[in-house]
Design a protein around this motif. Structure first.
Motif, PDB file in Angstrom:
ATOM      1  N   GLU A 282     -53.647  -8.674  -0.817  1.00 29.93           N
ATOM      2  CA  GLU A 282     -52.442  -8.343  -1.585  1.00 29.93           C
ATOM      3  C   GLU A 282     -51.245  -9.130  -1.037  1.00 29.93           C
ATOM      4  OE1 GLU A 282     -49.987  -6.845  -4.430  1.00 29.93           O
ATOM      5  OE2 GLU A 282     -52.170  -6.694  -4.360  1.00 29.93           O
ATOM      6  N   ILE A 283     -51.174  -9.259   0.268  1.00 30.89           N
ATOM      7  CA  ILE A 283     -50.085 -10.030   0.889  1.00 30.89           C
ATOM      8  C   ILE A 283     -50.162 -11.487   0.446  1.00 30.89           C
ATOM      9  CG2 ILE A 283     -49.126 -10.854   3.084  1.00 30.89           C
ATOM     10  CD1 ILE A 283     -50.147  -8.178   4.313  1.00 30.89           C
ATOM     11  N   THR A 284     -51.363 -12.058   0.434  1.00 34.44           N
ATOM     12  CA  THR A 284     -51.505 -13.459   0.006  1.00 34.44           C
ATOM     13  C   THR A 284     -51.019 -13.641  -1.423  1.00 34.44           C
ATOM     14  OG1 THR A 284     -53.810 -13.238  -0.731  1.00 34.44           O
ATOM     15  CG2 THR A 284     -53.455 -13.888   1.553  1.00 34.44           C
ATOM     16  N   LYS A 285     -51.323 -12.675  -2.290  1.00 34.36           N
ATOM     17  CA  LYS A 285     -50.879 -12.753  -3.690  1.00 34.36           C
ATOM     18  C   LYS A 285     -49.363 -12.627  -3.793  1.00 34.36           C
ATOM     19  CE  LYS A 285     -55.109 -10.822  -5.596  1.00 34.36           C
ATOM     20  NZ  LYS A 285     -55.709  -9.624  -6.201  1.00 34.36           N
ATOM     21  N   GLN A 286     -48.802 -11.640  -3.097  1.00 31.73           N
ATOM     22  CA  GLN A 286     -47.358 -11.396  -3.181  1.00 31.73           C
ATOM     23  C   GLN A 286     -46.530 -12.542  -2.632  1.00 31.73           C
ATOM     24  OE1 GLN A 286     -45.711  -7.808  -1.620  1.00 31.73           O
ATOM     25  NE2 GLN A 286     -46.899  -6.491  -2.982  1.00 31.73           N
ATOM     26  N   LEU A 287     -46.980 -13.098  -1.502  1.00 33.03           N
ATOM     27  CA  LEU A 287     -46.174 -14.121  -0.825  1.00 33.03           C
ATOM     28  C   LEU A 287     -46.617 -15.546  -1.132  1.00 33.03           C
ATOM     29  CD1 LEU A 287     -45.698 -12.417   2.669  1.00 33.03           C
ATOM     30  CD2 LEU A 287     -44.183 -12.354   0.675  1.00 33.03           C
TER      31      LEU A 287
ATOM     32  N   GLY B  82     -55.746 -17.390   5.515  1.00 31.75           N
ATOM     33  CA  GLY B  82     -55.765 -17.729   6.937  1.00 31.75           C
ATOM     34  C   GLY B  82     -54.433 -17.460   7.611  1.00 31.75           C
ATOM     35  N   THR B  83     -53.362 -17.681   6.891  1.00 30.00           N
ATOM     36  CA  THR B  83     -52.023 -17.422   7.428  1.00 30.00           C
ATOM     37  C   THR B  83     -51.837 -15.929   7.683  1.00 30.00           C
ATOM     38  OG1 THR B  83     -51.172 -19.321   6.200  1.00 30.00           O
ATOM     39  CG2 THR B  83     -49.549 -17.728   6.997  1.00 30.00           C
TER      40      THR B  83
ATOM     41  N   GLY C 297     -51.683 -13.522  11.351  1.00 34.12           N
ATOM     42  CA  GLY C 297     -50.739 -12.449  11.640  1.00 34.12           C
ATOM     43  C   GLY C 297     -51.452 -11.159  12.015  1.00 34.12           C
ATOM     44  N   ALA C 298     -52.555 -10.875  11.314  1.00 33.27           N
ATOM     45  CA  ALA C 298     -53.327  -9.668  11.618  1.00 33.27           C
ATOM     46  C   ALA C 298     -53.918  -9.737  13.024  1.00 33.27           C
ATOM     47  CB  ALA C 298     -54.433  -9.485  10.583  1.00 33.27           C
ATOM     48  N   ARG C 299     -54.382 -10.910  13.415  1.00 26.56           N
ATOM     49  CA  ARG C 299     -54.915 -11.076  14.780  1.00 26.56           C
ATOM     50  C   ARG C 299     -53.827 -10.867  15.818  1.00 26.56           C
ATOM     51  NH1 ARG C 299     -57.562 -15.285  12.417  1.00 26.56           N
ATOM     52  NH2 ARG C 299     -56.150 -16.824  13.270  1.00 26.56           N
TER      53      ARG C 299
END
Length: 96
Positions: free
Chosen positions: A57-62, A67-68, A72-74
């Motif tokens: 969802e973050i990839t879609k929104q931003l 991978g980016t 951040g999750a790591r």
């Protein structure tokens, strides 16, 4: 030529700035416009991850690569807790 300037010294300098306007000016002087934009985007990713938003969802929104967001999750899970500590403190103050 080896430089004695370290990330610890930079951290001390940044921590000494107590005014948001002054910090904004300093960041604009230290970073290129692209670096500043990347830093702002990384912070948005971290906030969304911390709030529990799914990575896809973050990839879609931003509009960023998975991978980016995964990086951040790591950092949130395995990093030095800098993001987590800051977010917790900001939540306690009602600033996030």
């Amino acid at each position: 030529m080896k430089h004695d300037f370290t990330h610890t010294e930079l951290a001390r300098i940044l921590a000494s700035v107590t005014d948001a306007n002054q910090m904004s000016k300093l960041l604009q002087d230290i970073l290129t416009p692209q670096e500043l934009e990347d830093l702002v985007l990384r912070w948005e990713i971290i906030k969304k991850l911390h709030s529990g938003m799914p990575q896809r969802e973050i990839t879609k929104q931003l509009g960023v690569a998975i991978g980016t967001v995964s990086r951040g999750a790591r950092e949130l899970k395995y990093g030095h807790n800098g993001f987590t500590d800051l977010l917790t403190r900001l939540e306690e103050k009602g600033e996030v």
